[in-house]
Write a protein that holds these residues in place. Structure first.
Motif, PDB file in Angstrom:
ATOM      1  N   GLY A 176       0.815  -1.208   0.000  1.00 36.14           N
ATOM      2  CA  GLY A 176       0.000   0.000   0.000  1.00 36.14           C
ATOM      3  C   GLY A 176       0.849   1.257   0.000  1.00 36.14           C
ATOM      4  O   GLY A 176       0.572   2.218  -0.735  1.00 36.14           O
ATOM      5  N   GLY A 177       1.890   1.270   0.817  1.00 36.43           N
ATOM      6  CA  GLY A 177       2.780   2.435   0.835  1.00 36.43           C
ATOM      7  C   GLY A 177       3.524   2.624  -0.479  1.00 36.43           C
ATOM      8  O   GLY A 177       3.668   3.755  -0.973  1.00 36.43           O
ATOM      9  N   TYR A 178       3.997   1.505  -1.065  1.00 39.07           N
ATOM     10  CA  TYR A 178       4.699   1.594  -2.352  1.00 39.07           C
ATOM     11  C   TYR A 178       3.774   2.136  -3.436  1.00 39.07           C
ATOM     12  O   TYR A 178       4.168   2.984  -4.251  1.00 39.07           O
ATOM     13  N   GLY A 179       2.527   1.656  -3.441  1.00 35.28           N
ATOM     14  CA  GLY A 179       1.583   2.158  -4.436  1.00 35.28           C
ATOM     15  C   GLY A 179       1.286   3.633  -4.250  1.00 35.28           C
ATOM     16  O   GLY A 179       1.200   4.385  -5.231  1.00 35.28           O
ATOM     17  N   ALA A 180       1.149   4.073  -3.001  1.00 36.99           N
ATOM     18  CA  ALA A 180       0.870   5.487  -2.746  1.00 36.99           C
ATOM     19  C   ALA A 180       2.036   6.360  -3.183  1.00 36.99           C
ATOM     20  O   ALA A 180       1.844   7.410  -3.817  1.00 36.99           O
ATOM     21  N   VAL A 181       3.276   5.933  -2.863  1.00 38.04           N
ATOM     22  CA  VAL A 181       4.457   6.710  -3.261  1.00 38.04           C
ATOM     23  C   VAL A 181       4.564   6.762  -4.791  1.00 38.04           C
ATOM     24  O   VAL A 181       4.879   7.821  -5.375  1.00 38.04           O
ATOM     25  N   SER A 182       4.296   5.641  -5.451  1.00 34.80           N
ATOM     26  CA  SER A 182       4.375   5.621  -6.911  1.00 34.80           C
ATOM     27  C   SER A 182       3.344   6.561  -7.538  1.00 34.80           C
ATOM     28  O   SER A 182       3.652   7.301  -8.485  1.00 34.80           O
ATOM     29  N   ALA A 183       2.108   6.542  -7.012  1.00 35.95           N
ATOM     30  CA  ALA A 183       1.067   7.415  -7.551  1.00 35.95           C
ATOM     31  C   ALA A 183       1.414   8.880  -7.341  1.00 35.95           C
ATOM     32  O   ALA A 183       1.244   9.716  -8.247  1.00 35.95           O
ATOM     33  N   ILE A 184       1.935   9.204  -6.160  1.00 37.09           N
ATOM     34  CA  ILE A 184       2.321  10.598  -5.895  1.00 37.09           C
ATOM     35  C   ILE A 184       3.459  11.012  -6.816  1.00 37.09           C
ATOM     36  O   ILE A 184       3.501  12.140  -7.333  1.00 37.09           O
ATOM     37  N   GLY A 185       4.428  10.082  -7.061  1.00 34.64           N
ATOM     38  CA  GLY A 185       5.536  10.406  -7.962  1.00 34.64           C
ATOM     39  C   GLY A 185       5.070  10.699  -9.364  1.00 34.64           C
ATOM     40  O   GLY A 185       5.555  11.634 -10.023  1.00 34.64           O
ATOM     41  N   VAL A 186       4.114   9.909  -9.860  1.00 35.20           N
ATOM     42  CA  VAL A 186       3.584  10.145 -11.204  1.00 35.20           C
ATOM     43  C   VAL A 186       2.880  11.490 -11.274  1.00 35.20           C
ATOM     44  O   VAL A 186       3.058  12.270 -12.235  1.00 35.20           O
ATOM     45  N   LEU A 187       2.066  11.812 -10.263  1.00 33.15           N
ATOM     46  CA  LEU A 187       1.351  13.094 -10.255  1.00 33.15           C
ATOM     47  C   LEU A 187       2.311  14.273 -10.221  1.00 33.15           C
ATOM     48  O   LEU A 187       2.149  15.261 -10.958  1.00 33.15           O
ATOM     49  N   VAL A 188       3.334  14.196  -9.374  1.00 36.17           N
ATOM     50  CA  VAL A 188       4.313  15.290  -9.288  1.00 36.17           C
ATOM     51  C   VAL A 188       5.051  15.463 -10.617  1.00 36.17           C
ATOM     52  O   VAL A 188       5.287  16.592 -11.084  1.00 36.17           O
TER      53      VAL A 188
END
Length: 367
Positions: free
Chosen positions: A93-105
């Motif tokens: 869950g944490g890895y997915g959240a970090v990945s999604a935030i990275g894509v958005l940024v």
């Protein structure tokens, strides 16, 4: 919203700490294999106590048995896979959240991560995928929590001997409470007879004696009025001891009599498909009568609502008044009702904050 967020945060924190204790317990168990082989209990008391605290504080497992190091070590060994699974779920869950935030940024700053431009099909696809993965991760967390609770009940919950001791203690307390309640009721009846009815009968005898000596019609009229009041008081005492209508007509009609005698308007909602057994019917009746009497005398209520309904194998009695609140569950009347309900293996609760409303509820098993 708060009711969902706070339990969710506790579940996440509980699973995260569970992963840490699972790794620690696994290392400790491997290190103490020689002690286990010799048939001794490894010194893991600190971990067992930490797990009991985590289960109670974060996962809501309240019915834990007495502390037992041997059973606690068995629990640590059994739950290691569950704790590690919880750690994997949180990591994903944490890895997915970090990945999604990275894509958005990256998109906001004008970049193209992995060569993906923020076109509508790509955004829609990633949004749906993220929602599905988030749902699966949350479902995994809930499942881990359920597995944790199941393991705790299996290995740390009270065993048959503890349950038997607890049951014996409850029955002993219930029996003692019933004896005390019966004695208190006898004293109350004796006081009512001595201070009320007996005095009326003495006065009636004196009036009749004076009327016989003087031949006064006025004294005879007073004696007749006094005899009527004595009869009404005797009927009232008999009604308080046990109402005949409860046996003859049933709970609904007996409660209607309670409503008629109450100085405060009482609204009764009765929803039982059939007449309950005698013990349940009696407990329900006295619960309502005592609660209505207390609300009329002490709470300053303007209205009382009574609900009698069946829920599965339980008869639920709920009395609500709009009075000032502040009822003491340990007071004589309510404590006696709690003992009466406990004698039937029921549950009795009182909610009476200052300012009201007061809600008294009894759950009575009808099986």
């Amino acid at each position: 919203m708060t009711r969902l967020v706070l339990p969710g945060l506790r579940l996440v924190l509980g699973a995260a700490l569970g992963a840490v204790t699972a790794v620690t317990a696994l290392v400790a168990l491997v290190a103490t294999v020689p002690v286990i082989v010799l048939g001794r209990t490894p010194p893991l008391g600190v971990l067992v106590r930490a797990e009991r605290w985590r289960l109670a504080a974060l996962l809501g497992v309240g019915d834990l048995g007495e502390y037992d190091l041997r059973r606690g070590v068995a629990y640590l060994a059994a739950r290691c896979p569950v704790g590690l699974l919880g750690g994997v779920v949180i990591f994903l869950g944490g890895y997915g959240a970090v990945s999604a935030i990275g894509v958005l940024v990256a998109w906001i700053s004008g970049g193209r991560p992995d060569g993906m431009a923020p076109t509508w099909p790509i955004v829609l696809y990633l949004t749906v995928a993220a929602a599905v993965l988030l749902f699966l991760d949350l479902a995994g967390l809930v499942a881990v929590g359920a597995l944790e609770r199941g393991a705790a009940r299996r290995f740390l919950g009270p065993d048959e001997r503890q349950l038997m001791r607890r049951r014996i203690a409850e029955l002993s307390a219930s029996r003692a409470g019933i004896v005390a309640a019966v004695d208190a009721e006898r004293r109350r009846i004796e006081r009512d007879l001595h201070d009320g009815l007996q005095q009326r009968l003495v006065a009636l005898g004196m009036l009749i004696g004076r009327a016989r000596r003087n031949g006064s019609q006025d004294l005879l009229g007073q004696a007749h009025d006094e005899s009527r009041r004595a009869l009404e008081e005797l009927r009232d005492i008999a009604w308080r001891v046990y109402p005949a209508a409860l046996d003859e007509l049933g709970l609904h009609d007996a409660l209607a009599t309670v409503a008629e005698r109450s100085p405060v308007p009482v609204r009764i909602h009765y929803d039982l498909p059939e007449r309950p057994v005698h013990a349940v019917e009696t407990a329900a009746y006295f619960t309502v009568r005592e609660a209505v009497t207390n609300a009329a005398k002490h709470a300053g209520a303007a209205r009382i609502d009574v609900s009698i309904a069946g829920h599965g194998t339980m008869v639920v009695v709920r009395i609500t008044d709009d009075g000032t609140g502040g009822a003491d569950p340990g007071g004589g009347g309510l404590a006696g009702l709690a003992r009466r309900v406990a004698a039937l293996d029921g549950r009795f609760t009182v909610s009476s904050p200052a300012g009201g409303p007061t809600v008294i509820e009894a759950e009575l098993p009808c099986g």
